[in-house]
Enzyme design. Structure first.
Site, PDB file in Angstrom:
ATOM      1  N   GLY A  17       0.793  -1.215   0.254  1.00  0.00           N
ATOM      2  CA  GLY A  17       0.005  -0.078   0.062  1.00  0.00           C
ATOM      3  C   GLY A  17       0.704   1.441   0.059  1.00  0.00           C
ATOM      4  O   GLY A  17       0.424   2.199  -0.696  1.00  0.00           O
ATOM      5  N   LYS A 279       2.678 -12.117   4.609  1.00  0.00           N
ATOM      6  CA  LYS A 279       4.023 -11.711   3.328  1.00  0.00           C
ATOM      7  C   LYS A 279       4.949 -13.198   3.650  1.00  0.00           C
ATOM      8  O   LYS A 279       5.523 -13.495   2.756  1.00  0.00           O
ATOM      9  CB  LYS A 279       4.549 -10.304   3.734  1.00  0.00           C
ATOM     10  CG  LYS A 279       3.504  -9.402   3.502  1.00  0.00           C
ATOM     11  CD  LYS A 279       4.306  -7.978   3.654  1.00  0.00           C
ATOM     12  CE  LYS A 279       3.388  -6.863   3.633  1.00  0.00           C
ATOM     13  NZ  LYS A 279       2.454  -6.911   2.325  1.00  0.00           N
TER      14      LYS A 279
HETATM   15  N1  ADP Z   1       7.838  -8.730  12.553  1.00  0.00           N
HETATM   16  C1  ADP Z   1       7.766  -7.837  11.715  1.00  0.00           C
HETATM   17  N2  ADP Z   1       8.566  -7.218  10.949  1.00  0.00           N
HETATM   18  C2  ADP Z   1       8.722  -6.088  10.315  1.00  0.00           C
HETATM   19  N3  ADP Z   1       7.478  -5.438  10.076  1.00  0.00           N
HETATM   20  C3  ADP Z   1       6.422  -5.880  10.694  1.00  0.00           C
HETATM   21  C4  ADP Z   1       6.533  -6.823  11.441  1.00  0.00           C
HETATM   22  N4  ADP Z   1       5.178  -7.302  11.967  1.00  0.00           N
HETATM   23  C5  ADP Z   1       4.317  -6.604  11.655  1.00  0.00           C
HETATM   24  N5  ADP Z   1       4.892  -5.610  10.699  1.00  0.00           N
HETATM   25  C6  ADP Z   1       4.354  -4.523   9.845  1.00  0.00           C
HETATM   26  O1  ADP Z   1       3.794  -4.978   8.948  1.00  0.00           O
HETATM   27  C7  ADP Z   1       3.801  -4.016   7.803  1.00  0.00           C
HETATM   28  C8  ADP Z   1       3.517  -4.576   6.316  1.00  0.00           C
HETATM   29  O2  ADP Z   1       2.453  -5.022   6.457  1.00  0.00           O
HETATM   30  P1  ADP Z   1       0.994  -4.083   5.616  1.00  0.00           P
HETATM   31  O3  ADP Z   1       1.182  -2.653   6.091  1.00  0.00           O
HETATM   32  O4  ADP Z   1      -0.060  -4.853   5.649  1.00  0.00           O
HETATM   33  O5  ADP Z   1       1.710  -4.288   3.974  1.00  0.00           O
HETATM   34  P2  ADP Z   1       1.429  -3.730   2.735  1.00  0.00           P
HETATM   35  O6  ADP Z   1       2.881  -3.093   2.449  1.00  0.00           O
HETATM   36  O7  ADP Z   1       1.474  -4.990   1.935  1.00  0.00           O
HETATM   37  O8  ADP Z   1       0.217  -2.500   2.806  1.00  0.00           O
HETATM   38  C9  ADP Z   1       5.331  -3.410   8.149  1.00  0.00           C
HETATM   39  O9  ADP Z   1       5.390  -1.769   7.556  1.00  0.00           O
HETATM   40  C10 ADP Z   1       5.314  -3.147   9.586  1.00  0.00           C
HETATM   41  O10 ADP Z   1       4.633  -2.113  10.117  1.00  0.00           O
END
Ligand code: ADP
Ligand code: CP
Length: 317
Positions: A17, A279
């Site tokens: 996103g 992911k």
């Molecule tokens: N263990 C982790 N390591 C790194 N990031 C994490 C972790 N757990 C949760 N996150 C969060 O997950 C986010 C990515 O998921 P999301 O925002 O749903 O992805 P997208 O980029 O597909 O919208 C990262 O930006 C971070 O804030």
């Protein structure tokens, strides 16, 4: 005319996103930057298929038509499959155009193709009984409850960031337009496809029918990458590396994980279910289906360096 094909790796990129933003204007501004990073990879000879998320966009389109319909009594409602296809169209249009303009600026003889993609899902997928995929805008709890009462839609709290509508998110079984995507990639095109995971469809008696759901784009990208036998699945999100103890004082970045190590971290609850967990699971699915391949999770800014093995989190079989 046949365009040049890169002589380097074949890569499926899943854009998160933050590469697209939440509104059409934000998106228009952001995709230019996104395109720059994709073209950096193309400039290195990489053959690229780009997929992207659509949660904010598909929800926005569906909601806008529902609102207009309720208020003017003339505008039709827009079902989720059609809203998903519209989101692929307008995101794909902006992405293709931005990539094409950047390629031309740099004098790179490659071109783009954008494919509205359908993805077969299983009618018996248990996801249909438990909606989990957040779509549309973030609302306050009060707004979400009012909207739920007005529309009958389901809303849930999204990882401390606010309330969002949630819809079913079944697993991808088959990318319907796979052969077309592969042919275009083999002909040297940078293909934008499988946006929003592909429009979910049931396949019954040899016929496809759209389903009101939204597939996880990381899972569909993993499927696409495995079917290609791609060298790499690249998941681009807001963080440079996956972490353990994320957000805690003892947070530590992970540079490499095997499937066994990733599964151990998952068992420890290291990855948040609505964000990083799908992911990592998508990466596991890819390298298990195609053990010669590698999966990379990193940020857009670090994408080219990640491909060179200089940063990001790499998951191997
Ligand atoms: N263990 C982790 N390591 C790194 N990031 C994490 C972790 N757990 C949760 N996150 C969060 O997950 C986010 C990515 O998921 P999301 O925002 O749903 O992805 P997208 O980029 O597909 O919208 C990262 O930006 C971070 O804030
Ligand atoms: N379809 C999909 O996975 O979208 P988001 O990445 O925006 O949630």
């Amino acid at each position: 005319m046949p365009y040049q094909k890169g002589d380097g790796k074949s890569v499926v990129i899943a854009l998160g996103g933050n590469a697209l933003g939440n509104t059409p204007q934000e998106q228009l501004d952001l995709v230019k930057n996104t395109a720059k990073h994709i073209v950096d990879m193309v400039g290195e000879g990489t053959n690229v298929v780009v997929s992207h998320g659509n949660g904010p966009q598909v929800g926005m389109i569906n909601n806008a038509f529902a609102y207009a319909s309720a208020h003017d009594g003339k505008t039709p409602e827009m079902p989720f499959p059609e809203a998903g296809a519209m989101s692929q169209g307008y995101i794909g249009y902006q992405l293709s155009q931005a990539i094409l303009n950047d390629l031309k600026d740099r004098g790179i003889m490659r071109s783009t193709a954008c494919i509205v993609t359908q993805t077969v899902v299983d009618p018996d997928d248990p996801a249909f009984q438990n909606p989990t995929k957040p779509v549309g805008a973030f609302l306050s709890e009060e707004e979400a409850k009012a909207k739920a009462a007005e529309t009958g839609w389901t809303f849930k709290e999204d990882a401390g960031r606010g309330w969002r509508q949630v819809v079913a998110s079944p697993k991808p079984v088959r990318i319907v337009e796979f052969d077309a995507v592969k042919d275009l990639m083999d002909d040297g095109y940078i293909v934008v496809s499988t946006g929003g995971g592909g429009v979910p469809v049931f396949e019954e008696d040899g016929q496809y029918t759209g389903v009101p759901a939204v597939i996880d784009k990381d899972r569909s990208s993993a499927k696409l990458a495995a079917d290609f036998g791609a060298d790499m699945l690249v998941i681009l999100t807001a963080v440079e590396k996956v972490c353990i103890n994320f957000g805690k004082p003892d947070q530590a970045e992970i540079s490499t994980m095997t499937v066994a190590e990733a599964e151990e971290y998952i068992a420890q609850g290291q990855f948040a279910p609505g964000s990083m967990l799908p992911k990592v699971e998508a990466c596991i699915e890819f390298v298990q289906a195609h053990p010669e391949g590698k999966a990379l999770i990193t940020s857009l800014e670090c994408a080219a360096a990640g491909l060179e093995g200089k940063t990001g989190t790499v998951i191997t079989a």
